[in-house]
Design a protein around this motif. Structure first.
Motif, mmCIF file in Angstrom:
data_model
loop_
_atom_site.group_PDB
_atom_site.id
_atom_site.type_symbol
_atom_site.label_atom_id
_atom_site.label_comp_id
_atom_site.label_asym_id
_atom_site.label_seq_id
_atom_site.Cartn_x
_atom_site.Cartn_y
_atom_site.Cartn_z
ATOM 1 N N GLN A 1 0.817 -1.111 0.083
ATOM 2 C CA GLN A 1 -0.055 0.150 -0.112
ATOM 3 C C GLN A 1 0.889 1.216 -0.009
ATOM 4 N N VAL A 2 0.729 2.285 -0.686
ATOM 5 C CA VAL A 2 1.425 3.353 -0.967
ATOM 6 C C VAL A 2 0.835 4.575 -0.007
ATOM 7 N N GLN A 3 1.998 5.026 0.667
ATOM 8 C CA GLN A 3 1.653 6.036 1.865
ATOM 9 C C GLN A 3 2.249 7.109 1.356
ATOM 10 N N VAL A 4 1.387 8.207 1.218
ATOM 11 C CA VAL A 4 2.262 9.691 0.826
ATOM 12 C C VAL A 4 1.907 10.505 2.107
ATOM 13 N N VAL A 5 2.954 10.875 2.978
ATOM 14 C CA VAL A 5 2.769 11.767 4.074
ATOM 15 C C VAL A 5 3.559 13.251 4.173
ATOM 16 N N GLU A 6 2.805 14.150 4.235
ATOM 17 C CA GLU A 6 3.409 15.348 4.145
ATOM 18 C C GLU A 6 3.619 15.994 5.580
ATOM 19 N N SER A 7 4.685 16.754 5.891
ATOM 20 C CA SER A 7 4.660 17.570 7.082
ATOM 21 C C SER A 7 5.486 18.882 6.784
ATOM 22 N N GLY A 8 5.089 19.771 7.980
ATOM 23 C CA GLY A 8 5.933 21.082 7.677
ATOM 24 C C GLY A 8 5.013 22.342 7.378
ATOM 25 N N GLY A 9 3.556 22.118 7.577
ATOM 26 C CA GLY A 9 2.776 23.224 7.204
ATOM 27 C C GLY A 9 2.530 23.923 8.187
ATOM 28 N N GLY A 10 1.925 25.091 8.093
ATOM 29 C CA GLY A 10 1.789 25.902 9.389
ATOM 30 C C GLY A 10 1.612 27.493 8.767
ATOM 31 N N GLY B 1 -1.060 12.909 -1.187
ATOM 32 C CA GLY B 1 -1.010 12.792 0.237
ATOM 33 C C GLY B 1 -2.214 13.534 0.771
ATOM 34 N N GLN B 2 -2.388 13.461 1.903
ATOM 35 C CA GLN B 2 -3.560 14.049 2.760
ATOM 36 C C GLN B 2 -3.679 15.514 2.681
ATOM 37 N N GLY B 3 -2.781 16.169 2.388
ATOM 38 C CA GLY B 3 -2.421 17.627 2.259
ATOM 39 C C GLY B 3 -2.165 18.331 3.823
ATOM 40 N N THR B 4 -1.535 19.661 3.438
ATOM 41 C CA THR B 4 -1.140 20.182 4.888
ATOM 42 C C THR B 4 -1.155 21.669 4.295
ATOM 43 N N GLN B 5 -1.897 22.284 5.490
ATOM 44 C CA GLN B 5 -2.223 23.690 5.253
ATOM 45 C C GLN B 5 -1.148 24.853 5.318
ATOM 46 N N ILE B 6 -1.221 25.510 4.471
ATOM 47 C CA ILE B 6 -0.093 26.878 4.518
ATOM 48 C C ILE B 6 -1.180 28.087 4.722
#
Length: 121
Positions: A1-10, A112-117
């Motif tokens: 299963q492919v996983q795409v995980v973002e981090s670092g938003g804010g 990915g699930q997305g990260t908010q900026i």
């Protein structure tokens, strides 16, 4: 299963910087181009930046050229987006994407699930 995980938003102030990271598992990372899309409320989704499978070529949305830098570390299976000189119009949800091919196109294989900026004036 492919996983795409973002981090670092804010949150950031206009003129500030943020760095996004994205780690991909479940596929052969260096077989694919990877990149970032973004979408602001009420606006169409934009292909912000993309990098070829080798990292040798990149492409950018015109409005971020000279301010954003996309890079990848194939050994770490990780994609980065360094965002400098941020502007309020950069506000949105940023999505890490594995593209369908080794070269950059808007065809996406995995999201990915997305990260908010959010950039304040």
């Amino acid at each position: 299963q492919v996983q795409v995980v973002e981090s670092g938003g804010g949150l950031a102030q206009a003129g500030g910087s943020l760095r996004l990271s994205c780690t991909v598992s479940g596929l052969t990372f260096d077989n694919y181009a990877v990149g970032w899309f973004r979408q602001a409320p009420g606006k169409e989704r934009e292909d912000v930046a993309c990098i070829f499978w080798t990292g040798g070529s990149t492409s950018y949305l015109d409005s971020v050229k000279g301010r954003f830098t996309v890079s990848r570390d194939n050994a770490k299976r990780t994609l980065y987006l360094q965002m400098d000189s941020l502007q309020p119009e950069d506000t949105g949800m940023y999505y890490c994407t594995v593209r369908k091919y080794r070269y950059c196109s808007e065809d996406v294989r995995n999201w990915g699930q997305g990260t908010q900026i959010t950039v304040h004036p």
